[in-house]
Design a protein around this motif. Sequence first.
Motif, PDB file in Angstrom:
ATOM      1  N   ALA A   1      -6.150   4.035  -5.132  1.00 33.73           N
ATOM      2  CA  ALA A   1      -5.066   4.806  -4.525  1.00 33.73           C
ATOM      3  C   ALA A   1      -5.289   6.287  -4.780  1.00 33.73           C
ATOM      4  CB  ALA A   1      -3.723   4.373  -5.097  1.00 33.73           C
ATOM      5  N   VAL A   2      -5.048   7.090  -3.765  1.00 38.09           N
ATOM      6  CA  VAL A   2      -5.091   8.548  -3.890  1.00 38.09           C
ATOM      7  C   VAL A   2      -3.702   9.066  -3.564  1.00 38.09           C
ATOM      8  CG1 VAL A   2      -6.054  10.687  -2.984  1.00 38.09           C
ATOM      9  CG2 VAL A   2      -7.526   8.670  -3.260  1.00 38.09           C
ATOM     10  N   GLY A   3      -3.068   9.738  -4.515  1.00 34.64           N
ATOM     11  CA  GLY A   3      -1.721  10.257  -4.324  1.00 34.64           C
ATOM     12  C   GLY A   3      -0.716   9.454  -5.131  1.00 34.64           C
ATOM     13  N   PRO A   4       0.314  10.103  -5.660  1.00 29.81           N
ATOM     14  CA  PRO A   4       1.264   9.426  -6.538  1.00 29.81           C
ATOM     15  C   PRO A   4       2.083   8.342  -5.860  1.00 29.81           C
ATOM     16  CG  PRO A   4       2.026  11.645  -5.995  1.00 29.81           C
ATOM     17  CD  PRO A   4       0.618  11.543  -5.512  1.00 29.81           C
ATOM     18  N   ASP A   5       2.464   8.563  -4.597  1.00 23.65           N
ATOM     19  CA  ASP A   5       3.258   7.541  -3.901  1.00 23.65           C
ATOM     20  C   ASP A   5       2.413   6.320  -3.553  1.00 23.65           C
ATOM     21  OD1 ASP A   5       5.587   9.109  -3.943  1.00 23.65           O
ATOM     22  OD2 ASP A   5       4.957  10.180  -2.136  1.00 23.65           O
ATOM     23  N   ALA A   6       1.186   6.558  -3.116  1.00 23.13           N
ATOM     24  CA  ALA A   6       0.292   5.436  -2.823  1.00 23.13           C
ATOM     25  C   ALA A   6       0.002   4.645  -4.094  1.00 23.13           C
ATOM     26  CB  ALA A   6      -1.010   5.943  -2.206  1.00 23.13           C
ATOM     27  N   ASP A   7      -0.150   5.351  -5.202  1.00 23.12           N
ATOM     28  CA  ASP A   7      -0.388   4.692  -6.477  1.00 23.12           C
ATOM     29  C   ASP A   7       0.813   3.834  -6.874  1.00 23.12           C
ATOM     30  OD1 ASP A   7      -2.202   4.607  -8.962  1.00 23.12           O
ATOM     31  OD2 ASP A   7      -0.253   5.138  -9.800  1.00 23.12           O
TER      32      ASP A   7
ATOM     33  N   PHE B   1       0.742   6.563   4.837  1.00 25.05           N
ATOM     34  CA  PHE B   1      -0.502   6.520   4.075  1.00 25.05           C
ATOM     35  C   PHE B   1      -1.644   6.136   5.011  1.00 25.05           C
ATOM     36  CE2 PHE B   1       2.133   4.746   0.280  1.00 25.05           C
ATOM     37  CZ  PHE B   1       2.704   6.002   0.079  1.00 25.05           C
TER      38      PHE B   1
ATOM     39  N   ALA C   1      -2.774  12.534   3.501  1.00 24.35           N
ATOM     40  CA  ALA C   1      -3.146  13.021   2.170  1.00 24.35           C
ATOM     41  C   ALA C   1      -3.214  11.887   1.156  1.00 24.35           C
ATOM     42  CB  ALA C   1      -2.152  14.079   1.710  1.00 24.35           C
ATOM     43  N   GLN C   2      -2.377  10.864   1.329  1.00 24.21           N
ATOM     44  CA  GLN C   2      -2.353   9.748   0.397  1.00 24.21           C
ATOM     45  C   GLN C   2      -2.986   8.522   1.064  1.00 24.21           C
ATOM     46  OE1 GLN C   2       0.842   9.480  -2.478  1.00 24.21           O
ATOM     47  NE2 GLN C   2       2.124  10.746  -1.151  1.00 24.21           N
ATOM     48  N   ARG C   3      -3.766   7.770   0.305  1.00 22.43           N
ATOM     49  CA  ARG C   3      -4.499   6.667   0.910  1.00 22.43           C
ATOM     50  C   ARG C   3      -4.775   5.557  -0.089  1.00 22.43           C
ATOM     51  NH1 ARG C   3      -8.859   8.445   4.043  1.00 22.43           N
ATOM     52  NH2 ARG C   3      -7.458  10.120   4.636  1.00 22.43           N
TER      53      ARG C   3
END
Length: 264
Positions: A234-240, A187, A207-209
């Motif tokens: 959070a941007v992106g499902p995993d970061a969230d 991330f 892509a995720q941050r």
Amino acid sequence: MADPTPVIDDLRAESAELDLLVGELSAEQWALPTPAPNWTVAHQIAHLAWTDRSALTAVTDPDGFRVLVEKAFAAPGSFVDEGAEEGARLAPAELLAEWRADRAALERALRDAPAGARFPWYGPHMSAASMATARIMETWAHGLDVAAALGVVRTPTDRLRHVARLGVRTRDFAYGVHGLTPPGEEFRVELVSPSGEVWSYGPPDAAQRVTGPALDFCLLVTQRAHRADLALVAVGPDADRWLDIAQAFAGPPGPGRAPGEADR
């Protein structure tokens, strides 16, 4: 190889700031409840002293530390509370003296450690710099609990960079202790420090941050505030998902704080 001296210097400063907060407390103030269930101010300082002693053993007596790990595995749900409870039963002056002696001994051991040495811990082995970083994280977090009990607002400093970096580095650990598979991609984390500097981690084009105030991120990864009370994005499902489970400390997942219970 990173020089651990600046981190150890910051650990000394973080500890000294908390010492100023508790050094002149009355017996009644040592008994005040903190946001941690069933823990008083005395329990918080006793826990720091207990952990400093454990770290000192890890650095100076690896065989002795293995005995401590065996005790932890035998009682994973209670060994931390038992250590705090034992210290909290001491007279305040004795507890304060023990904490001061334990942290001073640990500081000397970390400064004298051979370059490149790694020491056992309740999680992965750590270097002197990593051990000092972990102690800064705990000292700051438990200091927040003490301040909350005393009704004191502590001003955040850029020493939080150590806590933030640890929070980022323990991302995969947080997934693991929740029984989840860590994401394969890194991330991007961008945090605004107390002085206004931006601390960045991970690939710029990830892509995720996660973005937001460094203080809020540190409150999150030490579980001193619920995500709902923090200005983290959070941007992106995993970061969230990470923001729901993040923790920078070793051991099983803690219950964290409910919304509205932030320690600031």
